[in-house]
Design a protein around this motif. Sequence first.
Motif, PDB file in Angstrom:
ATOM      1  N   PHE A   1      49.292  49.093  43.330  1.00 28.33           N
ATOM      2  CA  PHE A   1      49.730  50.098  42.642  1.00 28.33           C
ATOM      3  C   PHE A   1      49.534  50.497  41.256  1.00 28.33           C
ATOM      4  O   PHE A   1      49.185  51.536  40.829  1.00 28.33           O
ATOM      5  CB  PHE A   1      51.043  50.530  43.452  1.00 28.33           C
ATOM      6  N   VAL A   2      50.088  49.194  40.467  1.00 30.59           N
ATOM      7  CA  VAL A   2      49.687  49.531  39.046  1.00 30.59           C
ATOM      8  C   VAL A   2      48.467  49.514  38.743  1.00 30.59           C
ATOM      9  O   VAL A   2      47.978  50.551  37.701  1.00 30.59           O
ATOM     10  CB  VAL A   2      50.551  48.195  38.515  1.00 30.59           C
ATOM     11  N   ALA A   3      47.825  48.793  39.390  1.00 29.52           N
ATOM     12  CA  ALA A   3      46.138  49.103  39.051  1.00 29.52           C
ATOM     13  C   ALA A   3      45.443  50.165  39.496  1.00 29.52           C
ATOM     14  O   ALA A   3      44.800  50.862  38.564  1.00 29.52           O
ATOM     15  CB  ALA A   3      45.300  47.795  39.706  1.00 29.52           C
ATOM     16  N   THR A   4      45.744  50.867  40.515  1.00 26.54           N
ATOM     17  CA  THR A   4      44.993  51.814  41.300  1.00 26.54           C
ATOM     18  C   THR A   4      45.659  53.018  40.698  1.00 26.54           C
ATOM     19  O   THR A   4      45.306  53.936  40.064  1.00 26.54           O
ATOM     20  CB  THR A   4      45.057  51.788  42.721  1.00 26.54           C
ATOM     21  N   ILE A   5      47.119  53.363  40.962  1.00 27.03           N
ATOM     22  CA  ILE A   5      47.667  54.771  40.665  1.00 27.03           C
ATOM     23  C   ILE A   5      48.220  54.589  39.316  1.00 27.03           C
ATOM     24  O   ILE A   5      47.783  55.619  38.533  1.00 27.03           O
ATOM     25  CB  ILE A   5      49.081  54.641  41.438  1.00 27.03           C
TER      26      ILE A   5
ATOM     27  N   LEU B   1      45.479  51.266  28.996  1.00 31.75           N
ATOM     28  CA  LEU B   1      44.670  51.007  30.432  1.00 31.75           C
ATOM     29  C   LEU B   1      44.530  49.537  30.310  1.00 31.75           C
ATOM     30  O   LEU B   1      44.171  49.120  31.544  1.00 31.75           O
ATOM     31  CB  LEU B   1      43.466  51.720  30.254  1.00 31.75           C
ATOM     32  N   LEU B   2      44.523  48.608  29.403  1.00 29.50           N
ATOM     33  CA  LEU B   2      44.510  47.188  29.561  1.00 29.50           C
ATOM     34  C   LEU B   2      45.369  46.737  30.618  1.00 29.50           C
ATOM     35  O   LEU B   2      45.353  45.569  30.958  1.00 29.50           O
ATOM     36  CB  LEU B   2      44.554  46.597  28.435  1.00 29.50           C
ATOM     37  N   ILE B   3      46.737  47.236  30.678  1.00 31.22           N
ATOM     38  CA  ILE B   3      47.835  46.938  31.380  1.00 31.22           C
ATOM     39  C   ILE B   3      47.277  46.945  32.981  1.00 31.22           C
ATOM     40  O   ILE B   3      47.567  46.073  33.845  1.00 31.22           O
ATOM     41  CB  ILE B   3      48.973  47.606  31.108  1.00 31.22           C
ATOM     42  N   PRO B   4      46.938  48.289  33.500  1.00 37.42           N
ATOM     43  CA  PRO B   4      46.578  48.187  34.807  1.00 37.42           C
ATOM     44  C   PRO B   4      45.156  47.614  34.897  1.00 37.42           C
ATOM     45  O   PRO B   4      45.023  46.913  36.154  1.00 37.42           O
ATOM     46  CB  PRO B   4      46.179  49.850  35.169  1.00 37.42           C
ATOM     47  N   LEU B   5      44.474  47.335  34.035  1.00 40.52           N
ATOM     48  CA  LEU B   5      43.232  46.344  34.002  1.00 40.52           C
ATOM     49  C   LEU B   5      43.692  44.946  34.260  1.00 40.52           C
ATOM     50  O   LEU B   5      43.054  44.287  35.546  1.00 40.52           O
ATOM     51  CB  LEU B   5      42.357  46.632  32.964  1.00 40.52           C
ATOM     52  N   ALA B   6      44.636  44.423  33.599  1.00 43.88           N
ATOM     53  CA  ALA B   6      44.929  43.095  33.790  1.00 43.88           C
ATOM     54  C   ALA B   6      45.836  43.047  35.329  1.00 43.88           C
ATOM     55  O   ALA B   6      45.472  41.842  35.745  1.00 43.88           O
ATOM     56  CB  ALA B   6      46.136  42.562  32.851  1.00 43.88           C
ATOM     57  N   ALA B   7      46.553  43.900  35.709  1.00 40.79           N
ATOM     58  CA  ALA B   7      47.033  43.800  37.049  1.00 40.79           C
ATOM     59  C   ALA B   7      45.959  43.993  38.226  1.00 40.79           C
ATOM     60  O   ALA B   7      46.173  43.407  39.179  1.00 40.79           O
ATOM     61  CB  ALA B   7      48.037  45.062  37.312  1.00 40.79           C
TER      62      ALA B   7
ATOM     63  N   LEU C   1      54.919  41.464  45.613  1.00 40.06           N
ATOM     64  CA  LEU C   1      54.196  41.341  44.109  1.00 40.06           C
ATOM     65  C   LEU C   1      53.008  41.795  44.268  1.00 40.06           C
ATOM     66  O   LEU C   1      52.315  42.449  43.396  1.00 40.06           O
ATOM     67  CB  LEU C   1      54.522  39.850  43.806  1.00 40.06           C
ATOM     68  N   ILE C   2      52.221  41.557  45.146  1.00 39.63           N
ATOM     69  CA  ILE C   2      50.782  41.934  45.508  1.00 39.63           C
ATOM     70  C   ILE C   2      50.718  43.450  45.324  1.00 39.63           C
ATOM     71  O   ILE C   2      49.840  44.004  44.771  1.00 39.63           O
ATOM     72  CB  ILE C   2      50.088  41.106  46.545  1.00 39.63           C
ATOM     73  N   VAL C   3      51.410  43.992  46.279  1.00 43.87           N
ATOM     74  CA  VAL C   3      51.349  45.400  46.524  1.00 43.87           C
ATOM     75  C   VAL C   3      51.942  45.991  45.203  1.00 43.87           C
ATOM     76  O   VAL C   3      51.298  47.109  44.896  1.00 43.87           O
ATOM     77  CB  VAL C   3      52.422  45.821  47.593  1.00 43.87           C
TER      78      VAL C   3
END
Length: 219
Positions: free
Chosen positions: A145-149, A96-102, A139-141
């Motif tokens: 989506f990586v962060a939220t979904i 979950l550190l991956i979506p957190l970083a995103a 890129l921002i979108v």
Amino acid sequence: MCWSATADLVAGAGIAAVGVACVTRAARGARPGDLPLAALPLLLGAHQIIEALVWRGDGGTGPATVAWAVIAMPLLALWMPVAVLCAAPTRARRRLLIPLAAGIATAAALSYSLATRTVTAEIRGHTVGYSLGLPQPELIVAGYFVATIGSLLLSGDRGLVRFGVLVAVGAAVCVALWQREYISTWCAFAAVCSVVLYFWVRRRSRPARRRSGPGSPGA
């Protein structure tokens, strides 16, 4: 939200009420880490009520538009991965550190854009379109989506994964049907879907049942 200010107001009030129930139930449970995620319907319900004010003001660049954009963009991009990380089982926290970083990177980029650009809302029939003129929007979108979904899908909790799949399907439908207004329509869809978190909180707050057996008091 589609249709009107009244639809946003009614939906927002109902979803916020569910959020209050979620927070109350989570606060009584034994998992304090569930509170940020339990508060999501409350936040999204308030978000829809704010959009009712955008409708009333016929769009534009006023305080309601800015408040809506702050919640929809940087706040949710950071809130979701942090909340999921707090509630997730230990075995899932490293991934979950991956979506957190995103989420951190996306929230920073969106905050900078909101601070240096003007966000505008435009009433388009039965939807609201928001425009900020983001640099590198694809890129921002993707990071959003990586962060939220993505955080939900990687949570390691079946209830949250189902919620993530539901929200992901909603995102795909909103992009397909409302390319210019998908931010507003997807946020509304996610707000309605967040009601399922009440059942997740209720399940998590139930005390574990003891199995009857030779060594149990009821045996």
